[in-house]
Design an enzyme around this catalytic site. Structure first.
Site, mmCIF file in Angstrom:
data_model
loop_
_atom_site.group_PDB
_atom_site.id
_atom_site.type_symbol
_atom_site.label_atom_id
_atom_site.label_comp_id
_atom_site.label_asym_id
_atom_site.label_seq_id
_atom_site.Cartn_x
_atom_site.Cartn_y
_atom_site.Cartn_z
ATOM 1 N N ARG A 166 0.908 -1.152 0.000
ATOM 2 C CA ARG A 166 0.000 0.000 0.000
ATOM 3 C C ARG A 166 0.942 1.196 0.000
ATOM 4 O O ARG A 166 1.573 1.488 1.002
ATOM 5 C CB ARG A 166 -0.895 -0.016 1.236
ATOM 6 C CG ARG A 166 -1.744 1.242 1.340
ATOM 7 C CD ARG A 166 -2.792 1.143 2.426
ATOM 8 N NE ARG A 166 -3.791 0.174 2.036
ATOM 9 C CZ ARG A 166 -4.262 -0.783 2.841
ATOM 10 N NH1 ARG A 166 -3.820 -0.907 4.069
ATOM 11 N NH2 ARG A 166 -5.172 -1.619 2.404
ATOM 12 N N PRO A 167 1.074 1.882 -1.122
ATOM 13 C CA PRO A 167 2.207 2.782 -1.362
ATOM 14 C C PRO A 167 2.165 4.126 -0.641
ATOM 15 O O PRO A 167 2.175 5.184 -1.264
ATOM 16 C CB PRO A 167 2.170 2.953 -2.877
ATOM 17 C CG PRO A 167 0.711 2.865 -3.203
ATOM 18 C CD PRO A 167 0.181 1.807 -2.266
ATOM 19 N N CYS A 168 2.187 4.090 0.684
ATOM 20 C CA CYS A 168 2.188 5.352 1.428
ATOM 21 C C CYS A 168 3.487 6.128 1.230
ATOM 22 O O CYS A 168 3.536 7.319 1.526
ATOM 23 C CB CYS A 168 1.892 5.114 2.903
ATOM 24 S SG CYS A 168 3.020 4.005 3.726
ATOM 25 N N HIS A 169 4.514 5.469 0.680
ATOM 26 C CA HIS A 169 5.744 6.207 0.361
ATOM 27 C C HIS A 169 5.501 7.241 -0.739
ATOM 28 O O HIS A 169 6.294 8.158 -0.910
ATOM 29 C CB HIS A 169 6.873 5.242 -0.046
ATOM 30 C CG HIS A 169 6.562 4.379 -1.215
ATOM 31 N ND1 HIS A 169 5.863 3.187 -1.086
ATOM 32 C CD2 HIS A 169 6.836 4.520 -2.531
ATOM 33 C CE1 HIS A 169 5.737 2.633 -2.283
ATOM 34 N NE2 HIS A 169 6.317 3.432 -3.177
ATOM 35 N N ARG A 170 4.388 7.122 -1.454
ATOM 36 C CA ARG A 170 4.056 8.066 -2.524
ATOM 37 C C ARG A 170 3.353 9.312 -2.008
ATOM 38 O O ARG A 170 3.024 10.201 -2.786
ATOM 39 C CB ARG A 170 3.192 7.363 -3.577
ATOM 40 C CG ARG A 170 3.916 6.216 -4.260
ATOM 41 C CD ARG A 170 3.036 5.475 -5.243
ATOM 42 N NE ARG A 170 3.708 4.272 -5.721
ATOM 43 C CZ ARG A 170 3.081 3.201 -6.167
ATOM 44 N NH1 ARG A 170 1.765 3.176 -6.229
ATOM 45 N NH2 ARG A 170 3.766 2.146 -6.559
#
EC number: 2.1.1.63
Length: 171
Positions: A130-134
């Protein structure tokens, strides 16, 4: 009925990733080394690496630059607000970024909810998948990341969003 927690560790360029899943094989967490509130193996958990074969293959393909969308069964539990935030994060495509304010707007929350969006983002149990780094600051700054800013920089550089030097600082 109590559900068992299955786990394995997968090697990656950001260090060993701890994956957990439920009895159905749905991934329930992915923790990176040094992660704030990351999971650690607990007594009673079952080490069942075969359950994670597909996840391991997809993660390897992602880190090799060959996969841009994960197709895995994910199962997390959070408040209705967190679930909305997480769904909005899931919609941020590979190679793109968004801000906490944009996430708030997408879920119909007020501008004042930006702090709560940040809290929900930080509580994401499925880092990388779940790309919370984005999710970055409105001014483009690489704000906090539960997995640590060097990991965030490395993931964004992998996706071509930023250039990072050998010391993992953005260029």
């Amino acid at each position: 009925m109590t559900t068992r927690v299955h786990h394995t560790t997968v090697d990656s360029p950001v260090g060993p990733l701890l994956l957990t899943a439920d009895d159905d094989g749905a991934l329930t967490s992915l923790s990176v080394p040094g992660q704030k509130n990351g999971r650690t193996v607990q007594e009673g958990w079952r080490h069942t690496p075969d359950l994670f074969r597909t996840a391991g293959e997809q993660l390897a393909a992602y880190f090799a630059g060959d996969l841009t969308v994960f197709r895995l069964d994910l199962r997390t539990e959070g408040s209705a607000f967190r679930e909305k935030v997480w769904a909005a994060i899931d919609a941020v495509p590979y190679g793109a970024t968004t801000s906490y304010g944009e996430i708030a707007a997408r879920i119909g929350a007020s501008r004042a909810a930006v702090r709560a969006v940040g809290g929900a983002t930080g509580a994401n149990p499925l880092l990388i998948l779940r790309p919370c780094h984005r999710v970055i600051g409105a001014d483009g700054s690489l704000t906090g990341y539960a997995g640590g800013l060097p990991t965030k920089v490395r993931l964004l550089a992998l996706e071509g969003v930023i250039e990072a030097g050998p010391d993992l600082t953005p260029r």
